[in-house]
Motif scaffolding. Structure first.
Motif, PDB file in Angstrom:
ATOM      1  N   ALA A  25       8.804   4.239  -7.227  1.00 20.26           N
ATOM      2  CA  ALA A  25       7.441   3.904  -6.816  1.00 20.26           C
ATOM      3  C   ALA A  25       7.487   3.168  -5.486  1.00 20.26           C
ATOM      4  N   LEU A  26       6.416   3.288  -4.742  1.00 17.97           N
ATOM      5  CA  LEU A  26       6.198   2.468  -3.558  1.00 17.97           C
ATOM      6  C   LEU A  26       5.203   1.381  -3.945  1.00 17.97           C
ATOM      7  N   PRO A  27       5.164   0.262  -3.226  1.00 14.17           N
ATOM      8  CA  PRO A  27       4.204  -0.788  -3.559  1.00 14.17           C
ATOM      9  C   PRO A  27       2.780  -0.243  -3.598  1.00 14.17           C
ATOM     10  N   GLY A  28       2.070  -0.630  -4.655  1.00 12.77           N
ATOM     11  CA  GLY A  28       0.692  -0.187  -4.823  1.00 12.77           C
ATOM     12  C   GLY A  28       0.528   1.086  -5.624  1.00 12.77           C
ATOM     13  N   LEU A  29       1.644   1.763  -5.915  1.00 10.19           N
ATOM     14  CA  LEU A  29       1.592   3.004  -6.683  1.00 10.19           C
ATOM     15  C   LEU A  29       2.134   2.775  -8.092  1.00 10.19           C
ATOM     16  N   VAL A  30       1.630   3.544  -9.029  1.00 11.96           N
ATOM     17  CA  VAL A  30       2.119   3.470 -10.406  1.00 11.96           C
ATOM     18  C   VAL A  30       3.499   4.137 -10.465  1.00 11.96           C
ATOM     19  N   PRO A  93      -4.556  -4.735  -5.905  1.00  9.16           N
ATOM     20  CA  PRO A  93      -5.461  -3.705  -5.389  1.00  9.16           C
ATOM     21  C   PRO A  93      -6.812  -3.704  -6.114  1.00  9.16           C
ATOM     22  N   THR A  94      -6.810  -4.008  -7.404  1.00  3.23           N
ATOM     23  CA  THR A  94      -8.048  -4.034  -8.182  1.00  3.23           C
ATOM     24  C   THR A  94      -8.983  -5.141  -7.686  1.00  3.23           C
ATOM     25  N   TYR A  95      -8.435  -6.333  -7.477  1.00  7.80           N
ATOM     26  CA  TYR A  95      -9.276  -7.439  -7.022  1.00  7.80           C
ATOM     27  C   TYR A  95      -9.709  -7.223  -5.566  1.00  7.80           C
ATOM     28  N   PHE A  96      -8.832  -6.658  -4.737  1.00 10.83           N
ATOM     29  CA  PHE A  96      -9.202  -6.352  -3.356  1.00 10.83           C
ATOM     30  C   PHE A  96     -10.349  -5.345  -3.349  1.00 10.83           C
ATOM     31  N   ALA A  97     -10.300  -4.365  -4.246  1.00  5.82           N
ATOM     32  CA  ALA A  97     -11.383  -3.383  -4.352  1.00  5.82           C
ATOM     33  C   ALA A  97     -12.704  -4.084  -4.668  1.00  5.82           C
ATOM     34  N   GLU A  98     -12.660  -5.085  -5.542  1.00  7.48           N
ATOM     35  CA  GLU A  98     -13.861  -5.835  -5.889  1.00  7.48           C
ATOM     36  C   GLU A  98     -14.393  -6.591  -4.669  1.00  7.48           C
ATOM     37  N   ILE A  99     -13.504  -7.192  -3.902  1.00  6.65           N
ATOM     38  CA  ILE A  99     -13.901  -7.957  -2.706  1.00  6.65           C
ATOM     39  C   ILE A  99     -14.557  -7.041  -1.664  1.00  6.65           C
ATOM     40  N   VAL A 100     -13.956  -5.865  -1.420  1.00  3.31           N
ATOM     41  CA  VAL A 100     -14.499  -4.978  -0.381  1.00  3.31           C
ATOM     42  C   VAL A 100     -15.583  -4.040  -0.916  1.00  3.31           C
ATOM     43  N   GLY A 101     -15.824  -4.071  -2.242  1.00  2.00           N
ATOM     44  CA  GLY A 101     -16.934  -3.331  -2.823  1.00  2.00           C
ATOM     45  C   GLY A 101     -16.723  -1.840  -2.978  1.00  2.00           C
ATOM     46  N   PRO A 103     -14.460   1.329  -5.462  1.00  2.00           N
ATOM     47  CA  PRO A 103     -13.707   1.548  -6.703  1.00  2.00           C
ATOM     48  C   PRO A 103     -12.204   1.328  -6.465  1.00  2.00           C
ATOM     49  N   GLN A 104     -11.527   0.876  -7.487  1.00  2.00           N
ATOM     50  CA  GLN A 104     -10.085   0.644  -7.388  1.00  2.00           C
ATOM     51  C   GLN A 104      -9.355   1.927  -6.999  1.00  2.00           C
ATOM     52  N   ALA A 105      -9.840   3.067  -7.456  1.00  2.00           N
ATOM     53  CA  ALA A 105      -9.197   4.346  -7.132  1.00  2.00           C
ATOM     54  C   ALA A 105      -9.183   4.592  -5.624  1.00  2.00           C
ATOM     55  N   ARG A 106     -10.231   4.134  -4.921  1.00  2.00           N
ATOM     56  CA  ARG A 106     -10.258   4.324  -3.473  1.00  2.00           C
ATOM     57  C   ARG A 106      -9.168   3.487  -2.801  1.00  2.00           C
ATOM     58  N   LEU A 111      -3.773   3.150  -0.176  1.00  2.00           N
ATOM     59  CA  LEU A 111      -2.359   2.763  -0.262  1.00  2.00           C
ATOM     60  C   LEU A 111      -1.458   3.989  -0.265  1.00  2.00           C
ATOM     61  N   ASP A 112      -1.944   5.050  -0.887  1.00  3.68           N
ATOM     62  CA  ASP A 112      -1.203   6.300  -1.016  1.00  3.68           C
ATOM     63  C   ASP A 112      -1.212   7.136   0.257  1.00  3.68           C
ATOM     64  N   GLY A 113      -2.094   6.780   1.204  1.00  2.00           N
ATOM     65  CA  GLY A 113      -2.226   7.571   2.423  1.00  2.00           C
ATOM     66  C   GLY A 113      -3.102   8.791   2.255  1.00  2.00           C
ATOM     67  N   GLU A 114      -3.794   8.910   1.115  1.00  2.00           N
ATOM     68  CA  GLU A 114      -4.662  10.060   0.861  1.00  2.00           C
ATOM     69  C   GLU A 114      -5.992   9.963   1.612  1.00  2.00           C
ATOM     70  N   GLN A 115      -6.418   8.737   1.886  1.00  2.00           N
ATOM     71  CA  GLN A 115      -7.674   8.533   2.605  1.00  2.00           C
ATOM     72  C   GLN A 115      -7.457   7.543   3.741  1.00  2.00           C
ATOM     73  N   ASP A 116      -8.196   7.758   4.844  1.00  2.00           N
ATOM     74  CA  ASP A 116      -8.158   6.816   5.958  1.00  2.00           C
ATOM     75  C   ASP A 116      -8.719   5.470   5.512  1.00  2.00           C
ATOM     76  N   ILE A 117      -8.166   4.405   6.044  1.00  2.00           N
ATOM     77  CA  ILE A 117      -8.644   3.065   5.729  1.00  2.00           C
ATOM     78  C   ILE A 117      -9.667   2.670   6.793  1.00  2.00           C
ATOM     79  N   PRO A 118     -10.894   2.358   6.367  1.00  2.00           N
ATOM     80  CA  PRO A 118     -11.921   1.978   7.334  1.00  2.00           C
ATOM     81  C   PRO A 118     -11.540   0.713   8.112  1.00  2.00           C
ATOM     82  N   HIS A 119     -12.023   0.645   9.345  1.00  2.00           N
ATOM     83  CA  HIS A 119     -11.737  -0.515  10.186  1.00  2.00           C
ATOM     84  C   HIS A 119     -12.226  -1.804   9.525  1.00  2.00           C
TER      85      HIS A 119
END
Length: 149
Positions: A25-30, A93-101, A103-106, A111-119
């Motif tokens: 696993a890489l950090p942030g991945l199951v 990652p779950t709590y960070f998802a809550e802070i930035v509003g 879903p945890q899946a996003r 983290l997985d590189g599947e989606q661009d991270i907004p500025h």
């Protein structure tokens, strides 16, 4: 095996009777096990399983796509960089998802590189990492914006 995302890189052998499975696993991945078309691949030695786990980590790392486009002139934060930031500020990652509003899946897709991270996520993470006071402000804003049930 746990469904909890790894907080650090994992590449190790797991005993399975007289054989070994390779976990990675890489950090942030199951964490996952090395598989082939027949399911979980078992190795005759601990060293062979560990080597296969390391190979899987390298393939996983190399498969992460990096978007070199500059949306709005901003350099995008990579999933690996976000994982390091989250580790530095000791936030899941779950709590960070809550802070930035989101879903945890996003966050996991970032983290997985599947989606661009907004500025804005880059800015939020850096502000939180900058000071404990900023982290407390972000928590307070989040709590104030959450629906009361």
């Amino acid at each position: 095996m746990s469904n909890k995302p790894a907080s650090r890189l994992i590449a190790k052998a797991l005993p399975r009777g007289d054989r070994f499975a390779a976990q990675f696993a890489l950090p942030g991945l199951v964490p996952d096990l090395v598989r082939d078309s027949g399911g979980v691949k078992l190795f005759p030695t601990e060293a062979a399983a560990e080597s296969a786990a390391k190979d899987a980590v390298i393939r996983l790392f190399d498969s992460r796509t990096v978007d070199t486009r500059k949306a709005g002139g901003y350099v995008r934060l990579t999933g690996a960089e976000l994982a390091v930031l989250l580790d530095e500020i000791n936030i899941t990652p779950t709590y960070f998802a809550e802070i930035v509003g989101v879903p945890q899946a996003r966050v996991m897709k970032w983290l997985d590189g599947e989606q661009d991270i907004p500025h804005s996520v880059h800015v939020t993470a850096r502000l939180i990492a900058h000071s404990e006071e900023n982290f407390r402000i972000a928590e307070t804003i989040t709590e104030q914006c959450q629906e009361k049930t």
